[in-house]
Write a protein that holds these residues in place. Sequence first.
Motif, PDB file in Angstrom:
ATOM      1  N   PHE A  95       0.844  -1.186   0.000  1.00 12.11           N
ATOM      2  CA  PHE A  95       0.000   0.000   0.000  1.00 12.11           C
ATOM      3  C   PHE A  95       0.884   1.243   0.000  1.00 12.11           C
ATOM      4  N   MET A  96       0.424   2.275  -0.693  1.00  9.32           N
ATOM      5  CA  MET A  96       1.039   3.589  -0.556  1.00  9.32           C
ATOM      6  C   MET A  96       0.227   4.336   0.499  1.00  9.32           C
ATOM      7  N   VAL A  97       0.894   4.770   1.571  1.00  4.66           N
ATOM      8  CA  VAL A  97       0.222   5.423   2.688  1.00  4.66           C
ATOM      9  C   VAL A  97       0.878   6.773   2.950  1.00  4.66           C
ATOM     10  N   CYS A 101       6.312  10.897   9.300  1.00  5.83           N
ATOM     11  CA  CYS A 101       7.284  10.780  10.382  1.00  5.83           C
ATOM     12  C   CYS A 101       7.209   9.394  11.001  1.00  5.83           C
ATOM     13  N   GLU A 102       8.091   9.148  11.969  1.00  9.05           N
ATOM     14  CA  GLU A 102       8.099   7.851  12.640  1.00  9.05           C
ATOM     15  C   GLU A 102       6.830   7.635  13.456  1.00  9.05           C
ATOM     16  N   GLY A 103       6.212   8.724  13.886  1.00  5.28           N
ATOM     17  CA  GLY A 103       4.938   8.605  14.596  1.00  5.28           C
ATOM     18  C   GLY A 103       3.856   8.032  13.695  1.00  5.28           C
ATOM     19  N   CYS A 104       3.888   8.442  12.420  1.00  4.97           N
ATOM     20  CA  CYS A 104       2.936   7.887  11.449  1.00  4.97           C
ATOM     21  C   CYS A 104       3.177   6.390  11.273  1.00  4.97           C
ATOM     22  N   VAL A 105       4.447   6.015  11.208  1.00  3.70           N
ATOM     23  CA  VAL A 105       4.804   4.604  11.042  1.00  3.70           C
ATOM     24  C   VAL A 105       4.280   3.791  12.223  1.00  3.70           C
ATOM     25  N   THR A 106       4.470   4.296  13.414  1.00  4.42           N
ATOM     26  CA  THR A 106       4.004   3.603  14.619  1.00  4.42           C
ATOM     27  C   THR A 106       2.494   3.455  14.619  1.00  4.42           C
ATOM     28  N   ALA A 107       1.786   4.530  14.239  1.00  5.99           N
ATOM     29  CA  ALA A 107       0.322   4.488  14.214  1.00  5.99           C
ATOM     30  C   ALA A 107      -0.185   3.454  13.218  1.00  5.99           C
ATOM     31  N   VAL A 108       0.438   3.388  12.051  1.00 10.29           N
ATOM     32  CA  VAL A 108       0.033   2.432  11.017  1.00 10.29           C
ATOM     33  C   VAL A 108       0.285   0.998  11.482  1.00 10.29           C
ATOM     34  N   LYS A 109       1.468   0.754  12.037  1.00 12.55           N
ATOM     35  CA  LYS A 109       1.796  -0.596  12.510  1.00 12.55           C
ATOM     36  C   LYS A 109       0.864  -1.032  13.639  1.00 12.55           C
ATOM     37  N   ASN A 110       0.624  -0.146  14.590  1.00 14.60           N
ATOM     38  CA  ASN A 110      -0.232  -0.491  15.722  1.00 14.60           C
ATOM     39  C   ASN A 110      -1.642  -0.852  15.270  1.00 14.60           C
ATOM     40  N   ARG A 111      -2.151  -0.120  14.260  1.00 11.00           N
ATOM     41  CA  ARG A 111      -3.514  -0.416  13.779  1.00 11.00           C
ATOM     42  C   ARG A 111      -3.571  -1.747  13.048  1.00 11.00           C
ATOM     43  N   VAL A 123       7.541  -1.289   6.779  1.00  8.77           N
ATOM     44  CA  VAL A 123       7.208   0.083   6.406  1.00  8.77           C
ATOM     45  C   VAL A 123       8.438   0.782   5.848  1.00  8.77           C
ATOM     46  N   ASP A 124       8.291   1.353   4.668  1.00  5.58           N
ATOM     47  CA  ASP A 124       9.344   2.159   4.021  1.00  5.58           C
ATOM     48  C   ASP A 124       8.880   3.606   4.037  1.00  5.58           C
ATOM     49  N   LEU A 125       9.346   4.356   5.038  1.00  5.18           N
ATOM     50  CA  LEU A 125       8.876   5.733   5.213  1.00  5.18           C
ATOM     51  C   LEU A 125       9.285   6.625   4.045  1.00  5.18           C
ATOM     52  N   ASN A 126      10.484   6.446   3.509  1.00  8.51           N
ATOM     53  CA  ASN A 126      10.960   7.290   2.412  1.00  8.51           C
ATOM     54  C   ASN A 126      10.060   7.193   1.184  1.00  8.51           C
ATOM     55  N   VAL A 129       5.615   3.477   1.649  1.00  3.48           N
ATOM     56  CA  VAL A 129       5.096   2.165   1.276  1.00  3.48           C
ATOM     57  C   VAL A 129       4.964   1.286   2.522  1.00  3.48           C
ATOM     58  N   VAL A 130       3.822   0.619   2.631  1.00  2.25           N
ATOM     59  CA  VAL A 130       3.581  -0.354   3.681  1.00  2.25           C
ATOM     60  C   VAL A 130       3.392  -1.715   3.021  1.00  2.25           C
ATOM     61  N   ARG A 131       4.218  -2.675   3.400  1.00  3.28           N
ATOM     62  CA  ARG A 131       4.148  -4.018   2.817  1.00  3.28           C
ATOM     63  C   ARG A 131       3.658  -4.983   3.894  1.00  3.28           C
ATOM     64  N   VAL A 132       2.559  -5.678   3.599  1.00  3.87           N
ATOM     65  CA  VAL A 132       1.917  -6.557   4.575  1.00  3.87           C
ATOM     66  C   VAL A 132       1.888  -7.986   4.043  1.00  3.87           C
ATOM     67  N   ARG A 133       2.330  -8.923   4.876  1.00  2.00           N
ATOM     68  CA  ARG A 133       2.238 -10.338   4.555  1.00  2.00           C
ATOM     69  C   ARG A 133       1.147 -10.947   5.418  1.00  2.00           C
ATOM     70  N   GLY A 134       0.128 -11.547   4.764  1.00  2.00           N
ATOM     71  CA  GLY A 134      -0.949 -12.119   5.549  1.00  2.00           C
ATOM     72  C   GLY A 134      -2.056 -12.686   4.687  1.00  2.00           C
ATOM     73  N   SER A 135      -3.163 -13.046   5.344  1.00  2.00           N
ATOM     74  CA  SER A 135      -4.263 -13.729   4.678  1.00  2.00           C
ATOM     75  C   SER A 135      -5.544 -12.912   4.648  1.00  2.00           C
ATOM     76  N   LEU A 136      -5.456 -11.614   4.905  1.00  2.00           N
ATOM     77  CA  LEU A 136      -6.643 -10.770   4.924  1.00  2.00           C
ATOM     78  C   LEU A 136      -6.975 -10.216   3.539  1.00  2.00           C
ATOM     79  N   PRO A 137      -8.266 -10.004   3.234  1.00  2.00           N
ATOM     80  CA  PRO A 137      -8.644  -9.323   1.992  1.00  2.00           C
ATOM     81  C   PRO A 137      -8.123  -7.889   1.975  1.00  2.00           C
ATOM     82  N   VAL A 138      -7.922  -7.369   0.776  1.00  2.00           N
ATOM     83  CA  VAL A 138      -7.415  -6.005   0.606  1.00  2.00           C
ATOM     84  C   VAL A 138      -8.317  -4.982   1.288  1.00  2.00           C
ATOM     85  N   LYS A 139      -9.621  -5.127   1.145  1.00  2.00           N
ATOM     86  CA  LYS A 139     -10.556  -4.133   1.667  1.00  2.00           C
ATOM     87  C   LYS A 139     -10.422  -3.963   3.179  1.00  2.00           C
ATOM     88  N   ILE A 140     -10.242  -5.054   3.904  1.00  2.00           N
ATOM     89  CA  ILE A 140     -10.125  -4.961   5.360  1.00  2.00           C
ATOM     90  C   ILE A 140      -8.874  -4.184   5.752  1.00  2.00           C
TER      91      ILE A 140
END
Length: 313
Positions: A95-97, A101-111, A123-126, A129-140
């Motif tokens: 995802f492009m998010v 700042c690092e606070g944004c990164v923390t908030a995204v990871k925590n959620r 998470v690639d802050l520069n 980009v947020v890269r997620v490995r898992g079994s959830l649908p994109v919409k969720i």
Amino acid sequence: MVGFLRAFTAASAVPAAAVAAVALSSSSSSPSRPPSSRLRFPPPPSLSAFAASSSSSSAVRAPTAAPPMAAAAASTADLSAPDKGTALPELTTEFMVDMKCEGCVTAVKNRLQTLEGIQNIEVDLNNQVVRVRGSLPVKIMLDALHQTGRDARLIGQGNPDDFLVSAAVAEFKGPVIFGVVRLAQVNMELARVEATFSGLSPGKHGWSINEFGDLTKGAESTGKVYNPPDYLSEKPLGDLGILEAGENGEAQFSGSKEKLKVVDLIGRSIALYATEDKSDSGIAAAVVARSAGVGENYKKLCTCDGVTIWESS
């Protein structure tokens, strides 16, 4: 008297704790749930004594903030596949998010970590980009990212370096029926299928991958249901079963399909039908086009007005 009250309070807490432990144990042992990496919490103080003394009970887990939605989505549709009803296979989704700042990164990871089915988050802050490995649908996952108050868009899906074409998409652009179908290659024997539609009449509709991408006459000119010569089954490989729309005309689906190869679907089409047996000529169709895989579609966000600028590598 005080000693009696303490003994009475401790004794009365045990039945309630036992009921909670049994309920949680049944939930965690369900075969329909994939392994989860969600956060685990210590048991509440009132249950500590019981949890320590019981040899058969496991640590009590607090429910996640967001309930698992894959099963709910699957209940609205029927994918004609040998592995129907199983959990979605794991996949990497990018995802492009909008993060500053690092606070944004923390908030995204925590959620994201509150969701079941997520195994790894990078998470690639520069590059935002947020890269997620898992079994959830994109919409969720998108809904969870938006709940952090940040703009987020899907930019890639698949298994890095594994496939020449790992993802495809078909977009239904109206004027009545709108929707998107995403296909992603998990391995050479399995593909994920996710779909969201609006504008359908309430009830059951057949849907399928058809041979041709010819939309001159809509779904009618897309040919028969796609079926490769070497696929031996009662139903064609491209038969996606039944999609059921609610009273609001919306339908969602997420599932997997064995033997489906995304690279063979490019240029074909996905068709929707008014009836579940596909006896009509079809009500809508969209061409299957190649979509970006992981690491193939980084983009930037204009900081002056928030406009998204796409960049294909």
